[in-house]
Design a protein around this motif. Structure first.
Motif, PDB file in Angstrom:
ATOM      1  N   PHE A  21      -6.861   7.110   4.553  1.00 10.99           N
ATOM      2  CA  PHE A  21      -6.866   5.857   5.306  1.00 10.99           C
ATOM      3  C   PHE A  21      -5.431   5.437   5.633  1.00 10.99           C
ATOM      4  N   ARG A  22      -4.573   5.446   4.631  1.00 10.04           N
ATOM      5  CA  ARG A  22      -3.186   5.017   4.810  1.00 10.04           C
ATOM      6  C   ARG A  22      -2.480   5.861   5.864  1.00 10.04           C
ATOM      7  N   HIS A  23      -2.627   7.175   5.794  1.00  5.93           N
ATOM      8  CA  HIS A  23      -1.995   8.051   6.790  1.00  5.93           C
ATOM      9  C   HIS A  23      -2.527   7.754   8.188  1.00  5.93           C
ATOM     10  N   ARG A  24      -3.839   7.685   8.309  1.00  2.21           N
ATOM     11  CA  ARG A  24      -4.450   7.442   9.620  1.00  2.21           C
ATOM     12  C   ARG A  24      -4.011   6.096  10.199  1.00  2.21           C
ATOM     13  N   GLU A  25      -4.096   5.055   9.398  1.00  2.00           N
ATOM     14  CA  GLU A  25      -3.783   3.714   9.897  1.00  2.00           C
ATOM     15  C   GLU A  25      -2.284   3.519  10.107  1.00  2.00           C
ATOM     16  N   ASN A  26      -1.449   4.040   9.213  1.00  6.06           N
ATOM     17  CA  ASN A  26      -0.007   3.945   9.435  1.00  6.06           C
ATOM     18  C   ASN A  26       0.374   4.639  10.740  1.00  6.06           C
TER      19      ASN A  26
ATOM     20  N   THR B 182      -6.339   6.894  -4.247  1.00  4.65           N
ATOM     21  CA  THR B 182      -7.331   7.963  -4.248  1.00  4.65           C
ATOM     22  C   THR B 182      -7.114   8.813  -2.996  1.00  4.65           C
ATOM     23  N   ASP B 183      -7.750   9.958  -2.943  1.00  7.87           N
ATOM     24  CA  ASP B 183      -7.635  10.797  -1.745  1.00  7.87           C
ATOM     25  C   ASP B 183      -8.125  10.046  -0.508  1.00  7.87           C
ATOM     26  N   GLU B 184      -9.232   9.327  -0.641  1.00  2.45           N
ATOM     27  CA  GLU B 184      -9.776   8.574   0.492  1.00  2.45           C
ATOM     28  C   GLU B 184      -8.810   7.472   0.934  1.00  2.45           C
ATOM     29  N   GLN B 185      -8.232   6.765  -0.017  1.00  2.00           N
ATOM     30  CA  GLN B 185      -7.268   5.720   0.311  1.00  2.00           C
ATOM     31  C   GLN B 185      -6.026   6.319   0.971  1.00  2.00           C
ATOM     32  N   GLN B 186      -5.614   7.465   0.494  1.00  2.85           N
ATOM     33  CA  GLN B 186      -4.445   8.133   1.076  1.00  2.85           C
ATOM     34  C   GLN B 186      -4.725   8.556   2.516  1.00  2.85           C
TER      35      GLN B 186
ATOM     36  N   VAL C   6       0.841  -1.204   0.000  1.00  4.88           N
ATOM     37  CA  VAL C   6       0.000   0.000   0.000  1.00  4.88           C
ATOM     38  C   VAL C   6       0.873   1.250   0.000  1.00  4.88           C
ATOM     39  N   ASN C   7       1.961   1.230   0.766  1.00  2.00           N
ATOM     40  CA  ASN C   7       2.867   2.383   0.739  1.00  2.00           C
ATOM     41  C   ASN C   7       3.456   2.573  -0.653  1.00  2.00           C
ATOM     42  N   GLY C   8       3.755   1.491  -1.345  1.00  5.62           N
ATOM     43  CA  GLY C   8       4.251   1.587  -2.718  1.00  5.62           C
ATOM     44  C   GLY C   8       3.243   2.228  -3.648  1.00  5.62           C
ATOM     45  N   LEU C   9       1.973   1.890  -3.474  1.00  2.00           N
ATOM     46  CA  LEU C   9       0.925   2.533  -4.276  1.00  2.00           C
ATOM     47  C   LEU C   9       0.880   4.033  -3.983  1.00  2.00           C
ATOM     48  N   ALA C  10       1.047   4.385  -2.717  1.00  2.00           N
ATOM     49  CA  ALA C  10       1.038   5.808  -2.351  1.00  2.00           C
ATOM     50  C   ALA C  10       2.211   6.535  -2.988  1.00  2.00           C
ATOM     51  N   TRP C  11       3.389   5.956  -2.908  1.00  2.00           N
ATOM     52  CA  TRP C  11       4.591   6.606  -3.453  1.00  2.00           C
ATOM     53  C   TRP C  11       4.508   6.749  -4.965  1.00  2.00           C
ATOM     54  N   SER C  12       3.758   5.860  -5.615  1.00  2.00           N
ATOM     55  CA  SER C  12       3.617   5.971  -7.073  1.00  2.00           C
ATOM     56  C   SER C  12       2.481   6.914  -7.464  1.00  2.00           C
TER      57      SER C  12
END
Length: 124
Positions: free
Chosen positions: A39-44, A33-37, A23-29
């Motif tokens: 989620f990733r920040h909150r959960e990380n 989506t904004d919603e997924q991003q 998931v972090n790789g998807l973010a770096w690329s």
């Protein structure tokens, strides 16, 4: 019992990244989506606040020279952590990234152990 969620296929280095790395790789690329991003920040952040990062205590379990196939596994009793993985899996599903769930009583030689997770050096 120990549980690990990881890529279904190896990456270009022959390793099977875990779902957080995927998931972090998807973010770096720039693929989230904004919603997924959000989620990733909150959960990380939640994981960073609630789960020990073994590499911060002692970098040796992730030393690729000593332990070339190091993998982190959750203990099946770590329900509060395992339940939060579902959102990461949903992101991978949305992006067509195949993952698998592994469960084992003997995932490999344990090189790190805490109440919620272990790091093992590859397969037994």
């Amino acid at each position: 019992m120990f549980v690990r969620y990881r890529a279904a296929a190896p990456n270009r280095h022959g390793r099977y990244p875990g779902v957080f790395a995927l998931v972090n790789g998807l973010a770096w690329s720039g693929s989230l989506t904004d919603e997924q991003q959000r989620f990733r920040h909150r959960e990380n952040n939640w994981f960073q606040e609630n789960l020990v990062d073994p590499g911060q205590l002692d970098p040796s379990p992730y030393d690729r020279t000593r332990y070339p196939r190091a993998e982190a596994w959750f203990k099946s009793s770590a329900v509060q952590f395992l339940s939060r993985v579902e959102g990461y899996l949903a992101i991978l599903d949305a992006h067509g990234i195949e993952w698998i769930r592994l469960a084992s009583d003997r995932p490999g030689r344990i090189v790190y152990d805490d109440p919620f997770q272990i790091i093992v050096d590859g397969r037994p």
